[in-house]
Design an enzyme around this catalytic site. Sequence first.
Site, PDB file in Angstrom:
ATOM      1  N   LYS A   1       0.094   4.244  -0.183  1.00 25.74           N
ATOM      2  CA  LYS A   1      -0.528   5.415   0.461  1.00 25.74           C
ATOM      3  C   LYS A   1      -0.320   6.646  -0.424  1.00 25.74           C
ATOM      4  CE  LYS A   1      -0.065   3.107   4.862  1.00 25.74           C
ATOM      5  NZ  LYS A   1       0.070   3.157   6.322  1.00 25.74           N
TER       6      LYS A   1
ATOM      7  N   GLU B   1      -5.134  -5.147  10.487  1.00 26.28           N
ATOM      8  CA  GLU B   1      -4.110  -4.123  10.712  1.00 26.28           C
ATOM      9  C   GLU B   1      -4.400  -3.418  12.035  1.00 26.28           C
ATOM     10  OE1 GLU B   1      -2.157  -2.817   6.730  1.00 26.28           O
ATOM     11  OE2 GLU B   1      -3.826  -1.481   7.172  1.00 26.28           O
TER      12      GLU B   1
ATOM     13  N   GLY C   1       2.863   1.936  10.893  1.00 23.62           N
ATOM     14  CA  GLY C   1       3.855   3.011  10.815  1.00 23.62           C
ATOM     15  C   GLY C   1       4.585   3.287  12.114  1.00 23.62           C
TER      16      GLY C   1
ATOM     17  N   ASN D   1       0.874  -1.179   0.000  1.00 28.15           N
ATOM     18  CA  ASN D   1       0.000   0.000   0.000  1.00 28.15           C
ATOM     19  C   ASN D   1       0.910   1.227   0.000  1.00 28.15           C
ATOM     20  OD1 ASN D   1      -1.768   2.069   0.530  1.00 28.15           O
ATOM     21  ND2 ASN D   1      -2.352   1.357   2.586  1.00 28.15           N
TER      22      ASN D   1
ATOM     23  N   HIS E   1      -9.359   0.959   5.040  1.00 20.81           N
ATOM     24  CA  HIS E   1      -8.097   1.149   5.762  1.00 20.81           C
ATOM     25  C   HIS E   1      -8.323   2.087   6.948  1.00 20.81           C
ATOM     26  CE1 HIS E   1      -3.988   2.314   6.675  1.00 20.81           C
ATOM     27  NE2 HIS E   1      -3.611   1.237   6.016  1.00 20.81           N
TER      28      HIS E   1
ATOM     29  N   GLU F   1      -6.710   4.474   8.076  1.00 20.33           N
ATOM     30  CA  GLU F   1      -6.494   5.906   7.771  1.00 20.33           C
ATOM     31  C   GLU F   1      -7.722   6.508   7.093  1.00 20.33           C
ATOM     32  OE1 GLU F   1      -2.782   5.400   5.686  1.00 20.33           O
ATOM     33  OE2 GLU F   1      -1.836   4.781   7.568  1.00 20.33           O
TER      34      GLU F   1
ATOM     35  N   SER G   1       3.757  -2.518  10.276  1.00 17.79           N
ATOM     36  CA  SER G   1       5.198  -2.627  10.511  1.00 17.79           C
ATOM     37  C   SER G   1       5.791  -3.969  10.069  1.00 17.79           C
ATOM     38  CB  SER G   1       5.528  -2.335  11.983  1.00 17.79           C
ATOM     39  OG  SER G   1       5.160  -1.000  12.308  1.00 17.79           O
TER      40      SER G   1
HETATM   41  P1  13P Z   1       3.326   0.152   7.679  1.00 16.90           P
HETATM   42  O1  13P Z   1       3.806  -1.103   6.995  1.00 16.90           O
HETATM   43  O2  13P Z   1       4.064   1.378   7.234  1.00 16.90           O
HETATM   44  O3  13P Z   1       3.240  -0.012   9.166  1.00 16.90           O
HETATM   45  O4  13P Z   1       1.812   0.383   7.172  1.00 16.90           O
HETATM   46  C1  13P Z   1       0.899  -0.645   7.227  1.00 16.90           C
HETATM   47  C2  13P Z   1      -0.305  -0.268   6.460  1.00 16.90           C
HETATM   48  O5  13P Z   1      -1.047   0.620   6.843  1.00 16.90           O
HETATM   49  C3  13P Z   1      -0.575  -0.979   5.194  1.00 16.90           C
HETATM   50  O6  13P Z   1      -1.862  -0.736   4.734  1.00 16.90           O
END
Ligand code: 13P
Length: 253
Positions: free
Chosen positions: A13, A169, A175, A11, A97, A99, A215
């Site tokens: 983002k 997740e 992150g 992803n 997601h 976010e 992560s």
């Molecule tokens: P990270 O791998 O940067 O922690 O992000 C995970 C994520 O949100 C994937 O959709």
Amino acid sequence: MQQRTPLIAGNWKMHKTVDQARETARQLAALAADADGVEAMIAPPFTALAPVAEVLGQGPVRLGAQNLFHEDEGAFTGEVSAPMLVSAGCRYVIIGHSERRQYFGETDRTVNLKIAAALRAGLRPIFCIGESETEREAQKTFSVLDKQVRKGLEGLSLAQLTPLVMAYEPVWAIGTGKAASPQQAQEVHAFVRSLLAEMYDTALAQSVRILYGGSVKPANVRELMALADVDGALVGGASLDAGTFSQLINYRK
Ligand code: 13P
């Protein structure tokens, strides 16, 4: 025992211009050419989907989007529909997601509509669920996930759900560099699978791939992928660099 092809999904983002996306995709296609039974997918931002589709062609890496709107077309300024994603070359779409839920007002209801729209168009939804740190500390993890899954899949029939992919997740692991422990991940994945068995049937529950996200790095991918109910990874930061992401795709080597 059902064989589930592992899926390592990136992803991106809100990262990469069209040129940067093309370049990373080009490098990745070469590095992932021989991934030993592992499926790979990248989800660039909307602007880079069609150019990246051209780079990936019929190669080993699949294309996905990070979001969609649930109507197929109409006066919805700024939105992108499932048929548009299909026409840009997408096979997958990430839905719900954390976010999107946190910053863009998505709810279990909108997530439900989006999953239905993806399925209607022949896209494979990657349906994201996860608890916050506060919810985990308050021992609410399983009740939160139970509600997200039930509401997200409301009204969808067993026959419709064959293409479904799930992604667990935990919000506190995204992150942060602090991935869920193997025990935490396996416990939740097994719970989600048993919930799908209860809501639908064992065959569906055994065939749905449940990805872990939060992560995931080259240093922890093997221990996560070794877990009985972890069928892949949804990767943010470590998917942006082709060299690093290809180490994840090639975790079996
Ligand atoms: P990270 O791998 O940067 O922690 O992000 C995970 C994520 O949100 C994937 O959709």
